[in-house]
Design a protein around this motif. Structure first.
Motif, short mmCIF file in Angstrom:
data_model
loop_
_atom_site.label_atom_id
_atom_site.label_comp_id
_atom_site.label_asym_id
_atom_site.label_seq_id
_atom_site.Cartn_x
_atom_site.Cartn_y
_atom_site.Cartn_z
N GLU A 23 0.84 -1.21 0.00
CA GLU A 23 0.00 0.00 0.00
C GLU A 23 0.87 1.25 0.00
OE1 GLU A 23 -3.29 0.79 -0.30
OE2 GLU A 23 -3.43 -1.30 -0.93
N ILE A 24 1.93 1.25 0.79
CA ILE A 24 2.84 2.39 0.82
C ILE A 24 3.50 2.58 -0.54
CG2 ILE A 24 5.01 3.27 1.80
CD1 ILE A 24 4.16 2.03 4.47
N ALA A 25 3.97 1.49 -1.14
CA ALA A 25 4.60 1.56 -2.46
C ALA A 25 3.61 2.12 -3.48
CB ALA A 25 5.10 0.19 -2.88
N LYS A 26 2.38 1.67 -3.41
CA LYS A 26 1.35 2.14 -4.34
C LYS A 26 1.10 3.63 -4.15
CE LYS A 26 -3.36 1.08 -5.83
NZ LYS A 26 -4.54 0.24 -5.59
N GLU A 27 0.99 4.07 -2.90
CA GLU A 27 0.78 5.48 -2.60
C GLU A 27 1.93 6.34 -3.13
OE1 GLU A 27 0.30 5.74 1.64
OE2 GLU A 27 -1.56 4.57 1.61
N MET A 28 3.15 5.80 -3.07
CA MET A 28 4.33 6.53 -3.54
C MET A 28 4.56 6.37 -5.04
SD MET A 28 7.03 5.73 -0.48
CE MET A 28 8.38 6.43 -1.42
N ASP A 29 3.81 5.47 -5.68
CA ASP A 29 3.94 5.17 -7.09
C ASP A 29 5.34 4.62 -7.41
OD1 ASP A 29 2.98 4.90 -9.71
OD2 ASP A 29 3.76 6.87 -10.28
N VAL A 30 5.78 3.66 -6.57
CA VAL A 30 7.07 2.99 -6.78
C VAL A 30 6.85 1.49 -6.65
CG1 VAL A 30 8.42 4.94 -5.93
CG2 VAL A 30 7.78 3.13 -4.34
N SER A 31 7.79 0.71 -7.16
CA SER A 31 7.70 -0.74 -7.01
C SER A 31 8.11 -1.14 -5.60
CB SER A 31 8.62 -1.43 -8.02
OG SER A 31 9.98 -1.21 -7.69
N MET A 32 7.77 -2.35 -5.23
CA MET A 32 8.20 -2.87 -3.91
C MET A 32 9.72 -2.94 -3.83
SD MET A 32 5.88 -3.54 -1.59
CE MET A 32 6.44 -4.93 -0.61
N VAL A 33 10.34 -3.32 -4.94
CA VAL A 33 11.81 -3.39 -4.96
C VAL A 33 12.40 -2.01 -4.69
CG1 VAL A 33 13.81 -3.82 -6.44
CG2 VAL A 33 11.88 -5.40 -6.48
N SER A 34 11.88 -1.00 -5.38
CA SER A 34 12.38 0.37 -5.19
C SER A 34 12.12 0.86 -3.77
CB SER A 34 11.74 1.31 -6.20
OG SER A 34 12.16 0.98 -7.50
N LEU A 35 10.95 0.52 -3.23
CA LEU A 35 10.65 0.90 -1.85
C LEU A 35 11.64 0.26 -0.89
CD1 LEU A 35 8.81 2.29 0.25
CD2 LEU A 35 7.45 0.19 0.27
N ALA A 36 11.90 -1.02 -1.07
CA ALA A 36 12.80 -1.73 -0.18
C ALA A 36 14.22 -1.16 -0.25
CB ALA A 36 12.81 -3.22 -0.52
N ILE A 37 14.71 -0.97 -1.46
CA ILE A 37 16.08 -0.44 -1.60
C ILE A 37 16.13 1.01 -1.12
CG2 ILE A 37 17.90 0.14 -3.24
CD1 ILE A 37 16.94 -2.28 -4.92
N GLY A 38 15.09 1.77 -1.43
CA GLY A 38 15.02 3.16 -0.96
C GLY A 38 15.04 3.24 0.55
N TRP A 39 14.33 2.33 1.21
CA TRP A 39 14.32 2.27 2.68
C TRP A 39 15.73 1.98 3.20
CZ3 TRP A 39 15.41 -1.86 5.93
CH2 TRP A 39 15.15 -1.64 7.28
N VAL A 40 16.41 1.06 2.55
CA VAL A 40 17.78 0.74 2.98
C VAL A 40 18.67 1.96 2.82
CG1 VAL A 40 19.83 -0.63 2.40
CG2 VAL A 40 17.60 -1.74 2.53
N ILE A 41 18.56 2.65 1.69
CA ILE A 41 19.38 3.83 1.43
C ILE A 41 19.15 4.90 2.49
CG2 ILE A 41 19.74 5.75 -0.18
CD1 ILE A 41 19.15 3.74 -2.46
N LYS A 42 17.90 5.09 2.90
CA LYS A 42 17.55 6.13 3.89
C LYS A 42 17.79 5.70 5.34
CE LYS A 42 15.19 9.52 3.31
NZ LYS A 42 14.97 10.86 2.85
N ASN A 43 18.00 4.43 5.56
CA ASN A 43 18.15 3.90 6.92
C ASN A 43 19.48 4.36 7.51
OD1 ASN A 43 18.60 2.24 9.20
ND2 ASN A 43 17.19 0.72 8.38
N LYS A 44 19.42 5.09 8.61
CA LYS A 44 20.62 5.62 9.25
C LYS A 44 21.48 4.53 9.87
CE LYS A 44 18.55 10.08 10.03
NZ LYS A 44 18.04 11.05 10.97
N ASN A 45 20.93 3.34 10.03
CA ASN A 45 21.70 2.23 10.60
C ASN A 45 22.48 1.47 9.54
OD1 ASN A 45 20.82 2.44 13.37
ND2 ASN A 45 18.81 1.86 12.60
N VAL A 46 22.33 1.88 8.28
CA VAL A 46 23.01 1.20 7.17
C VAL A 46 24.07 2.13 6.61
CG1 VAL A 46 22.70 0.19 4.87
CG2 VAL A 46 20.94 -0.13 6.62
#
Length: 107
Positions: A23-46
């Protein structure tokens, strides 16, 4: 076997999380893959996100993930963290020497 019930429960929990993330990916108009990788990129613990692929389409998704990361607001990141429920809890000590606390050899 005797673990069937708990496996079923675990799968149901995972499916519910995936549905919420979709649902979040759909709201953002991105794929699940892009959402997952985007989350990793933004994660301050990574520290580093290592990306790759064996097909051009996979590399395109990696690039799209950068745009997805730009779209991730603080509120959306918090929503994802709430859904996942697995955010690491810092012990107050950061840096490479934190690995010295491991009781087993990580390699």
């Amino acid at each position: 076997g005797k673990w069937w019930g708990s496996e079923n429960y675990a799968n149901q929990q995972k499916n519910e999380k995936v549905a919420k993330l979709m649902e979040i990916a759909k709201e953002m108009d991105v794929s699940m893959v892009s959402l997952a990788i985007g989350w990793v990129i933004k994660n301050k613990n990574v520290s580093v996100a290592l990306l790759g692929g064996s097909k051009a389409s996979q590399l395109e998704q990696n690039i799209e993930a950068i745009e997805a990361a730009k779209k991730l607001s603080k509120e959306t990141l918090e929503k994802i963290e709430e859904i996942l429920g697995n955010k690491p809890k810092p012990d107050g000590f950061t840096g490479p020497s934190r690995f010295l606390k491991l009781k087993t050899n990580p390699l």
